[in-house]
Design a protein around this motif. Structure first.
Motif, PDB file in Angstrom:
ATOM      1  N   ASN A   1       0.824  -1.215   0.000  1.00  0.00           N
ATOM      2  CA  ASN A   1       0.000   0.000   0.000  1.00  0.00           C
ATOM      3  C   ASN A   1       0.854   1.259   0.000  1.00  0.00           C
ATOM      4  O   ASN A   1       0.554   2.243  -0.697  1.00  0.00           O
ATOM      5  CB  ASN A   1      -0.927   0.002   1.219  1.00  0.00           C
ATOM      6  N   LEU A   2       1.919   1.245   0.780  1.00  0.00           N
ATOM      7  CA  LEU A   2       2.807   2.407   0.804  1.00  0.00           C
ATOM      8  C   LEU A   2       3.491   2.607  -0.543  1.00  0.00           C
ATOM      9  O   LEU A   2       3.659   3.744  -1.011  1.00  0.00           O
ATOM     10  CB  LEU A   2       3.852   2.242   1.913  1.00  0.00           C
TER      11      LEU A   2
ATOM     12  N   LEU B   1       2.261   1.744  -3.418  1.00  0.00           N
ATOM     13  CA  LEU B   1       1.240   2.235  -4.339  1.00  0.00           C
ATOM     14  C   LEU B   1       1.001   3.736  -4.139  1.00  0.00           C
ATOM     15  O   LEU B   1       0.894   4.495  -5.109  1.00  0.00           O
ATOM     16  CB  LEU B   1      -0.057   1.457  -4.129  1.00  0.00           C
ATOM     17  N   GLN B   2       0.925   4.175  -2.894  1.00  0.00           N
ATOM     18  CA  GLN B   2       0.756   5.601  -2.629  1.00  0.00           C
ATOM     19  C   GLN B   2       1.958   6.405  -3.114  1.00  0.00           C
ATOM     20  O   GLN B   2       1.809   7.514  -3.643  1.00  0.00           O
ATOM     21  CB  GLN B   2       0.538   5.825  -1.130  1.00  0.00           C
TER      22      GLN B   2
ATOM     23  N   ASN C   1       1.711   6.839  -6.809  1.00  0.00           N
ATOM     24  CA  ASN C   1       0.691   7.838  -7.155  1.00  0.00           C
ATOM     25  C   ASN C   1       1.210   9.260  -6.941  1.00  0.00           C
ATOM     26  O   ASN C   1       0.926  10.166  -7.734  1.00  0.00           O
ATOM     27  CB  ASN C   1      -0.567   7.608  -6.319  1.00  0.00           C
ATOM     28  N   ILE C   2       1.963   9.460  -5.872  1.00  0.00           N
ATOM     29  CA  ILE C   2       2.527  10.789  -5.618  1.00  0.00           C
ATOM     30  C   ILE C   2       3.537  11.157  -6.698  1.00  0.00           C
ATOM     31  O   ILE C   2       3.546  12.288  -7.211  1.00  0.00           O
ATOM     32  CB  ILE C   2       3.173  10.829  -4.218  1.00  0.00           C
TER      33      ILE C   2
END
Length: 376
Positions: free
Chosen positions: A19-20, A22-23, A26-27
């Motif tokens: 999840n980290l 993926l974030q 995205n950033i």
């Protein structure tokens, strides 16, 4: 991920790590979009210094704040400066000053938080040997590619480089000579009924007209002196602001007997001053009842737009002033005169319908602010 107790710490750790990641991706993707993608609302040279250097989220907030400039202008007292105090971005009054000055938004007025478009940590002082920011090899390759292209390729490459080197410039050029538009208004001051081609002059046309009139005033002639001494000059001309006297055609005055008769009401007699027409109390009542734009040229000067109808280019504009501290007169103005600011009540109780009036007369409202700033 932690919805139940099934699993162990290793699986939960892997899920959190994914999840980290993926974030993080995205950033980084949003940073790349801020670098290379330009939204349609930010194409204007007004955002030239910010494109590619400021996040798109900040540009969207600035674009929304720019809409408030139409009815706030550069007045700091009216602007609550929320965007500046909360987000460290230029607020409406700052944007209004840049708009009046005709300069792009400086990048220094944007907080460094919105200008950080990378996840990399800044190097310590002395740790950078200059290799990461050295563009010598890239510039050499660029020159080699430029020399190897034909004329069309060189022009295309040059235009791309100019976009990076001069972000506030535009490749568009004015026509070499003024074009004759077909179907334009033939005679000045005459506007045919239901004439959809007629438009309100732009802000730049107001500025050009003001500069030309100031040049003519700086070189007085014998004709201008005769006009000042002419008896046709309205007797109330000195009760109007200086910057609008040149736009006044004439003043429709009434005789003293008519004023007295208007104050007499049957069975009630003469009415005291507290029952006379007063502004701004009666301004919006007149504008809404007759669906007109009411302009008061006294002290203070203010504009009243109808609050129950949308903007119409063929609306009637009535100008009045309270003269000699005892009666109102109608003032006939020349075509395209500037409009004073709206009242605080309109800004407080405005609706989408009311905003269309301010957008339709943006040029005239900004021209008034420009004249008052010059005189100040």
């Amino acid at each position: 991920m932690l919805g139940n107790s099934i699993g162990d710490m290793v699986k939960c750790w892997e899920a959190m790590n994914n999840n980290l990641r993926l974030q993080l991706e995205n950033i980084r993707a949003s940073f790349q979009k801020s670098f290379y993608e330009v939204e349609h609302a930010h194409i204007s040279p007004f955002y030239g210094y910010l494109r590619g250097s400021v996040s798109r989220a900040a540009l969207r907030r600035i674009a929304e704040e720019l809409l408030r400039v139409d009815y706030i202008g550069a007045n700091r007292q009216i602007c609550d400066c929320t965007l500046r105090t909360s987000y460290r971005l230029p607020c409406a009054c700052e944007l209004g000053r840049y708009t009046l000055g005709g300069i792009p938004i400086p990048i220094d007025v944007v907080h460094v938080h919105w200008r950080k478009l990378t996840m990399e940590v800044e190097l310590e002082v002395g740790a950078d040997d200059g290799s990461e920011v050295d563009m010598t090899c890239a510039m050499d390759e660029l020159w080699k590619r430029f020399r190897s292209l034909d004329v069309i390729g060189k022009r295309a490459l040059k235009s791309r480089v100019c976009e990076l080197a001069y972000p506030t410039m535009t490749p568009l050029c004015p026509p070499p000579e003024k074009l004759k538009t077909k179907g334009g208004v033939k005679k000045k001051g005459k506007k045919p009924a239901e004439y959809d081609v007629y438009r309100d002059p732009s802000y730049h046309e107001y500025v050009d007209k003001a500069s030309q009139s100031s040049q003519r005033q700086s070189q007085p002639s014998q004709t201008s002196k005769k006009l000042k001494l002419s008896k046709k000059q309205p007797q109330f001309i000195f009760q109007f602001p200086n910057h609008i006297r040149s736009y006044i055609k004439d003043v429709v005055n009434v005789e003293s007997d008519e004023v007295r008769e208007s104050l007499m009401i049957e069975s009630f007699g003469s009415q005291p001053p507290e029952k006379w027409l007063t502004l701004p109390d009666m301004g919006y009542l007149i504008a809404n009842l007759y669906n007109v734009v009411l302009v008061c040229l006294g002290n203070p000067c203010m504009t009243f737009f109808p609050m129950t109808s949308s903007h119409s280019p063929n609306v009637s504009i009535y100008c009045i002033d309270f003269v000699n501290h005892n009666h109102w007169v109608q003032v006939n103005m020349k075509e395209g005169f500037s409009l004073p600011p709206v009242t605080l009540d309109l800004r407080k109780f405005r609706s989408h319908t009311t905003i269309t009036w301010m957008l339709g007369f943006t040029g005239r409202l900004q021209h008034w602010q420009l004249l008052t700033l010059v005189l100040a």
